[in-house]
Design an enzyme around this catalytic site. Structure first.
Site, PDB file in Angstrom:
ATOM      1  N   CYS A   1      35.241  50.562  44.028  1.00  0.00           N
ATOM      2  CA  CYS A   1      36.118  49.394  43.936  1.00  0.00           C
ATOM      3  C   CYS A   1      36.896  49.483  42.625  1.00  0.00           C
ATOM      4  O   CYS A   1      36.325  49.814  41.583  1.00  0.00           O
ATOM      5  CB  CYS A   1      35.259  48.129  43.939  1.00  0.00           C
TER       6      CYS A   1
ATOM      7  N   TYR B   1      32.323  23.379  44.385  1.00  0.00           N
ATOM      8  CA  TYR B   1      32.071  22.645  45.629  1.00  0.00           C
ATOM      9  C   TYR B   1      31.108  21.475  45.391  1.00  0.00           C
ATOM     10  O   TYR B   1      30.792  21.131  44.260  1.00  0.00           O
ATOM     11  CB  TYR B   1      31.620  23.636  46.710  1.00  0.00           C
TER      12      TYR B   1
ATOM     13  N   ARG C   1      22.552  29.131  45.249  1.00  0.00           N
ATOM     14  CA  ARG C   1      23.451  29.800  44.313  1.00  0.00           C
ATOM     15  C   ARG C   1      23.978  28.761  43.341  1.00  0.00           C
ATOM     16  O   ARG C   1      24.419  27.677  43.756  1.00  0.00           O
ATOM     17  CB  ARG C   1      24.614  30.443  45.079  1.00  0.00           C
TER      18      ARG C   1
ATOM     19  N   CYS D   1      40.848  45.427  41.714  1.00  0.00           N
ATOM     20  CA  CYS D   1      42.258  45.024  41.639  1.00  0.00           C
ATOM     21  C   CYS D   1      42.437  43.580  42.082  1.00  0.00           C
ATOM     22  O   CYS D   1      43.462  42.959  41.834  1.00  0.00           O
ATOM     23  CB  CYS D   1      43.113  45.948  42.503  1.00  0.00           C
TER      24      CYS D   1
ATOM     25  N   GLN E   1      24.932  31.399  53.897  1.00  0.00           N
ATOM     26  CA  GLN E   1      25.238  30.529  52.754  1.00  0.00           C
ATOM     27  C   GLN E   1      25.923  29.266  53.273  1.00  0.00           C
ATOM     28  O   GLN E   1      26.991  29.326  53.892  1.00  0.00           O
ATOM     29  CB  GLN E   1      26.170  31.217  51.756  1.00  0.00           C
TER      30      GLN E   1
HETATM   31  C1  LIG Z   1      37.070  37.852  48.907  1.00  0.00           C
HETATM   32  C2  LIG Z   1      35.902  37.186  48.280  1.00  0.00           C
HETATM   33  C3  LIG Z   1      35.352  36.052  48.871  1.00  0.00           C
HETATM   34  C4  LIG Z   1      34.241  35.407  48.279  1.00  0.00           C
HETATM   35  N1  LIG Z   1      33.682  34.335  48.900  1.00  0.00           N
HETATM   36  C5  LIG Z   1      32.571  33.758  48.363  1.00  0.00           C
HETATM   37  C6  LIG Z   1      31.894  32.705  49.037  1.00  0.00           C
HETATM   38  O1  LIG Z   1      32.267  32.296  50.128  1.00  0.00           O
HETATM   39  N2  LIG Z   1      30.784  32.165  48.415  1.00  0.00           N
HETATM   40  C7  LIG Z   1      30.330  32.591  47.199  1.00  0.00           C
HETATM   41  O2  LIG Z   1      29.344  32.073  46.687  1.00  0.00           O
HETATM   42  N3  LIG Z   1      30.950  33.609  46.563  1.00  0.00           N
HETATM   43  C8  LIG Z   1      32.036  34.194  47.111  1.00  0.00           C
HETATM   44  N4  LIG Z   1      32.627  35.259  46.471  1.00  0.00           N
HETATM   45  C9  LIG Z   1      32.067  35.727  45.169  1.00  0.00           C
HETATM   46  C10 LIG Z   1      31.120  36.894  45.397  1.00  0.00           C
HETATM   47  O3  LIG Z   1      29.968  36.499  46.097  1.00  0.00           O
HETATM   48  C11 LIG Z   1      30.687  37.557  44.074  1.00  0.00           C
HETATM   49  O4  LIG Z   1      29.871  36.678  43.349  1.00  0.00           O
HETATM   50  C12 LIG Z   1      31.849  37.998  43.182  1.00  0.00           C
HETATM   51  O5  LIG Z   1      32.880  38.597  43.921  1.00  0.00           O
HETATM   52  C13 LIG Z   1      31.370  38.975  42.113  1.00  0.00           C
HETATM   53  O6  LIG Z   1      30.750  40.101  42.712  1.00  0.00           O
HETATM   54  P1  LIG Z   1      31.520  41.530  42.884  1.00  0.00           P
HETATM   55  O7  LIG Z   1      31.961  41.950  41.526  1.00  0.00           O
HETATM   56  O8  LIG Z   1      30.474  42.441  43.454  1.00  0.00           O
HETATM   57  O9  LIG Z   1      32.668  41.320  43.801  1.00  0.00           O
HETATM   58  C14 LIG Z   1      33.699  35.917  47.071  1.00  0.00           C
HETATM   59  C15 LIG Z   1      34.261  37.079  46.506  1.00  0.00           C
HETATM   60  C16 LIG Z   1      35.335  37.705  47.096  1.00  0.00           C
HETATM   61  C17 LIG Z   1      35.881  38.947  46.463  1.00  0.00           C
END
Ligand SMILES: Cc1cc2nc3c(=O)[nH]c(=O)nc-3n(C[C@H](O)[C@H](O)[C@H](O)COP(=O)(O)O)c2cc1C
Length: 378
Positions: free
Chosen positions: A354, A159, A206, A357, A106
């Site tokens: 998960c 961004y 994205r 939290c 990405q």
């Molecule tokens: C610690 C962390 C770092 C993340 N970094 C990015 C990132 O660099 N780019 C991005 O598009 N989304 C980032 N996300 C968002 C995730 O890609 C995802 O869309 C979001 O956490 C929801 O999915 P989940 O419920 O499975 O965690 C990040 C999420 C977390 C938890």
């Protein structure tokens, strides 16, 4: 694989993205890990982090975000210079040698910020626009050279590209104000990226389905954006939400850094990484709507959804109902790298769940590696 009769037959049905064959529809959503070294190079820790997840049965890991501009903060893994290609090549080679997961980078660029100042899209000079376009083009070329199977253009959250797409983009130089103006930068980026990587290399994007801020994009705008992106030829569209600077709350980072307002501290930030007090699959309707819009316009572009999809049963239902084509997981994979493998083997009870939290998110805000507090092995 013939998945007929499997408990999660949709989740484990292969899918092709511009000729790239994914063995299933579970992908690691980009997750800033914080394991790169201070020069932005991969480390054994970073490689191990992704390898464990790739071996955990994923169709594709999306590494990210990968910095493509020369600015050193925040501390991301980088493809901003040719010097990073070697380390990244070793990384992708290891993933390919030891797993059958695909690996995507990405690519992220962001606007400048200082302690008490944040550049807006309206402040960008024409020279900066040209530089930023170059970052994406060179970043994509380096990713391809380093052995990544695909690239994802980061057009979501707070961004650069999301800021061009935003209704808050009031530029009068052709790169803003009207819908076509707001699309101009991403169109030019995509055309130039496509030109260097060639027609057969998967290039996804994205975007936000909804910014979740006052005056931000909602489905009314993002339907038009998604349709235009599909028409342009993007190979997949990943639908995220929120994560904007406009409503970010200030935090005092534990590490020395000039970034007091990460775009994940306000309500829009919570919509991006929905915590336990939000419903399961809370953002899926956005992906479903955009997928429907694209399909009605005659495009088959695969759509990824993400956000609080905790268990295989929920993920399978999303796919079965035609709300998305792939499931992106971030925090569930921080908690359990073998989520997909256990789902495939129908060992749901073994999946370590998960709790949402958001301790990992707090860690990220403070510039620390974003591992799960309950997963000591990371
Ligand atoms: C610690 C962390 C770092 C993340 N970094 C990015 C990132 O660099 N780019 C991005 O598009 N989304 C980032 N996300 C968002 C995730 O890609 C995802 O869309 C979001 O956490 C929801 O999915 P989940 O419920 O499975 O965690 C990040 C999420 C977390 C938890």
């Amino acid at each position: 694989m013939n998945t007929q009769g499997m408990k999660y037959e949709m989740l484990f049905a292969p899918i092709s993205i511009n000729g790239l064959e994914l063995k299933n529809r579970v992908v690691m959503s980009p997750t800033h890990d914080g394991f790169a070294n201070k020069d932005g190079d991969v480390t054994p820790k970073l490689i191990d982090f992704y390898l464990r997840r790739a071996k955990g049965g994923l169709g594709m890991v999306i590494v990210g975000a990968v910095a493509i501009n020369p600015r050193s903060f925040p501390p991301l893994v980088r493809l901003s210079d040719d010097q990073h290609i070697r380390g990244m090549s070793e990384f992708t080679a290891k993933i390919h040698a030891e797993s059958d997961s695909k690996i995507c980078a990405q690519l992220i660029d962001w606007l400048k910020f200082g302690k008490h100042w944040k550049q807006t899209i309206n402040d960008l000079t024409s020279e900066e626009i040209i530089d930023k376009m170059d970052y994406f083009v060179k970043g994509a070329a380096r990713a391809q050279q380093a052995g990544f199977d695909a690239v994802e253009i980061h057009g979501a959250h707070g961004y650069t590209i999301a800021s061009f797409l935003s209704l808050n983009n009031k530029r009068t130089d052709g790169y803003g104000k009207t819908f076509e103006g707001r699309m101009k930068f991403v169109r030019e980026v995509y055309d130039r990226v496509r030109n260097v990587v060639g027609p057969d290399y998967p290039v996804g994007i994205r975007i936000n389905g909804d910014d979740f801020i006052i005056d931000g994009n909602t489905l009314k705008q993002t339907r038009l954006i998604a349709k235009a992106l599909a028409e342009m030829g993007l190979d997949y569209i990943s639908v995220s939400a929120g994560g904007r600077y406009e409503d970010a709350r200030g935090v005092i980072p534990k590490v020395e850094c000039p970034h007091p307002y990460p775009p994940i501290g306000g309500y829009s930030g919570y919509r991006c990484m929905p915590p336990s007090w939000m419903p399961e699959a809370v953002n899926v309707y956005l992906a479903a709507d955009l997928r429907n819009t694209i399909r009605q316009a005659g495009f088959q572009t695969p759509v990824i959804t993400a956000g609080r999809i905790p268990i295989p049963k929920v993920a399978e239902a999303v796919l079965k109902e035609g709300q998305a084509d792939l499931i992106g997981l971030s925090r569930p994979l921080l908690r359990d790298p073998e989520w997909a493998l256990k789902a495939e083997e129908e060992r749901d009870k073994d999946i370590k769940k998960c709790t949402y939290c958001n301790d990992c998110v707090e860690r990220e805000i403070h510039g620390e590696p974003s591992y799960c507090q309950y997963n000591k092995e990371q």
